[in-house]
Design a protein around this motif. Structure first.
Motif, PDB file in Angstrom:
ATOM      1  N   ARG A 110       0.819  -1.215   0.000  1.00 47.69           N
ATOM      2  CA  ARG A 110       0.000   0.000   0.000  1.00 47.69           C
ATOM      3  C   ARG A 110       0.852   1.264   0.000  1.00 47.69           C
ATOM      4  O   ARG A 110       0.547   2.210  -0.735  1.00 47.69           O
ATOM      5  N   TYR A 111       1.901   1.303   0.815  1.00 48.83           N
ATOM      6  CA  TYR A 111       2.619   2.567   1.021  1.00 48.83           C
ATOM      7  C   TYR A 111       3.978   2.637   0.329  1.00 48.83           C
ATOM      8  O   TYR A 111       4.579   3.712   0.269  1.00 48.83           O
TER       9      TYR A 111
ATOM     10  N   ARG B  88       5.590  10.677   4.953  1.00 52.41           N
ATOM     11  CA  ARG B  88       4.606  11.700   5.292  1.00 52.41           C
ATOM     12  C   ARG B  88       5.173  13.118   5.270  1.00 52.41           C
ATOM     13  O   ARG B  88       4.456  14.076   5.536  1.00 52.41           O
TER      14      ARG B  88
ATOM     15  N   ASP C 108       2.930  14.574   2.675  1.00 57.18           N
ATOM     16  CA  ASP C 108       1.490  14.684   2.879  1.00 57.18           C
ATOM     17  C   ASP C 108       1.011  16.036   2.370  1.00 57.18           C
ATOM     18  O   ASP C 108       1.665  17.068   2.594  1.00 57.18           O
TER      19      ASP C 108
ATOM     20  N   GLU D 266      -3.795   8.101   1.753  1.00 59.16           N
ATOM     21  CA  GLU D 266      -4.139   6.888   2.492  1.00 59.16           C
ATOM     22  C   GLU D 266      -5.599   6.505   2.258  1.00 59.16           C
ATOM     23  O   GLU D 266      -5.925   5.328   2.081  1.00 59.16           O
TER      24      GLU D 266
ATOM     25  N   LYS E  41      -6.690   2.875   0.600  1.00 58.47           N
ATOM     26  CA  LYS E  41      -7.572   1.925   1.279  1.00 58.47           C
ATOM     27  C   LYS E  41      -8.736   1.497   0.385  1.00 58.47           C
ATOM     28  O   LYS E  41      -9.306   0.426   0.574  1.00 58.47           O
TER      29      LYS E  41
END
Length: 337
Positions: A15-16, A120, A123, A252, A256
């Protein structure tokens, strides 16, 4: 070309990490170590192996990425460095400052790179706050509040024993503390409030970390598992006004939903997500305006990583920043109530 092997084939890697590494020309994912059956769909062209030795015996592998639980980071990173591989370590980097120093020293001795994965820093909300501060409309800063809230009471309720490597402050403050350190630097003082809301010996499920700077600035990093309505992501107070960003970065959220970075609108704020800037200008005129959000993009971390490995550019996350973060995380854990 930089060939990557991931150790760990779970949410963190798929995912990241992987979707963003795939966006960077010059980075190639060659192998993934998956010791158990994974729910994640296999990636075409990538070799899946069961043992780390399959990575270490492959001379074509340049970089090992650790996307494994925190308690495994130190041993796996040391093993990878010993086998002559550069290493990227998922946060939190290690459990102690001493472990981190040992890894940095070993990497230097072997002429290798090791770095903490601090995605992050890219972000959207954090980048937008930086833009607002640097425009100067707020004037001198007095206070910054950063919130990383959840309403997931089932998590602490089901967790009956406390574990430092899996504690809330240790595994979540590593996101926001790095943002503070990367932008504001080392604090001159601090005050920590870290709690077990369901009782002593239970999961750590709340923290409030106040960091003080000699410019009369206080930066507060707060988080809880029991916020039915989350607090604003950022509130920045200055001499001339304040800026409030209610919503977090949306990368995020999209990940998801399996809405991936290949989409042009991935992670991008809509108008309703824009922050509000309120201030008085030099003539005393009141202003209230929406601020278009900066675009967050975790692939920028991997781009900087590529520049470091391929062109010897300085590391994005400096060793001293990682050491300071681990020091503060351990200090926070020691204040557990």
């Amino acid at each position: 070309m930089i060939n990557i092997a991931y150790i760990g084939n779970g949410k963190s890697a798929n995912r990241y990490h992987i979707p963003f590494a795939q966006k960077v020309p010059g980075l190639v994912i060659k192998k993934i170590v998956s010791k158990s059956e994974s729910k994640w769909e296999k990636i075409e062209g990538v070799e899946y192996v069961n043992e780390t030795r399959d990575v270490y015996e492959d001379d074509a592998i340049d970089l090992v990425v650790l996307s494994t639980p925190p308690h495994t980071h130190y041993e796996l990173a040391k093993e990878a460095l010993t086998h002559g591989k550069h290493v990227l370590v998922e946060k939190p980097f290690s459990e102690t400052v001493e472990e981190a120093k040992e890894l940095f020293d070993l990497a230097e001795k072997k002429g290798l790179m090791i770095q903490c994965f601090q995605n992050r820093r890219f972000d959207s909300d954090f980048l937008t706050v930086q833009k607002v501060i640097e425009e100067g409309k707020l004037g001198d800063l007095f206070e910054v509040e950063m919130h990383f809230d959840y309403f997931r009471p089932e998590v602490p309720k089901k967790t009956l024993a406390y574990s430092k490597p899996n504690s809330f402050v240790y595994t979540h403050a590593c996101h926001t503390l790095d943002q503070v350190i990367s932008y504001f630097g080392k604090p001159d003082d601090y005050q920590f409030d870290v709690r077990q809301l369901l009782g002593k010996g239970r999961m750590n499920d709340y923290f409030d970390l106040d960091l003080f700077y000699d410019t009369n600035l206080k930066v507060s990093v707060k988080s809880s598992y029991f916020r039915a309505k989350t607090r604003p992501s950022f509130v920045v107070y200055g001499k001339n006004g304040y800026f409030i960003k209610e919503t977090k970065d949306r990368q995020e959220e999209h990940l998801k939903q399996f809405y991936m970075p290949t989409n042009n609108d991935f992670g991008i704020d809509l108008k309703e997500h824009y922050g509000t800037l309120i201030y008085y200008d030099k003539k005393g005129v009141y202003h209230e305006e929406k601020v278009i959000s900066e675009v967050g993009d975790y692939s920028l971390f991997y781009q900087r990583l590529y520049e470091t490995l391929a062109h010897d550019a300085p590391k994005l996350v400096k060793n001293e920043e990682t050491l300071l973060q681990i020091e503060l995380l351990n200090e926070a854990v020691s204040h557990l109530k």
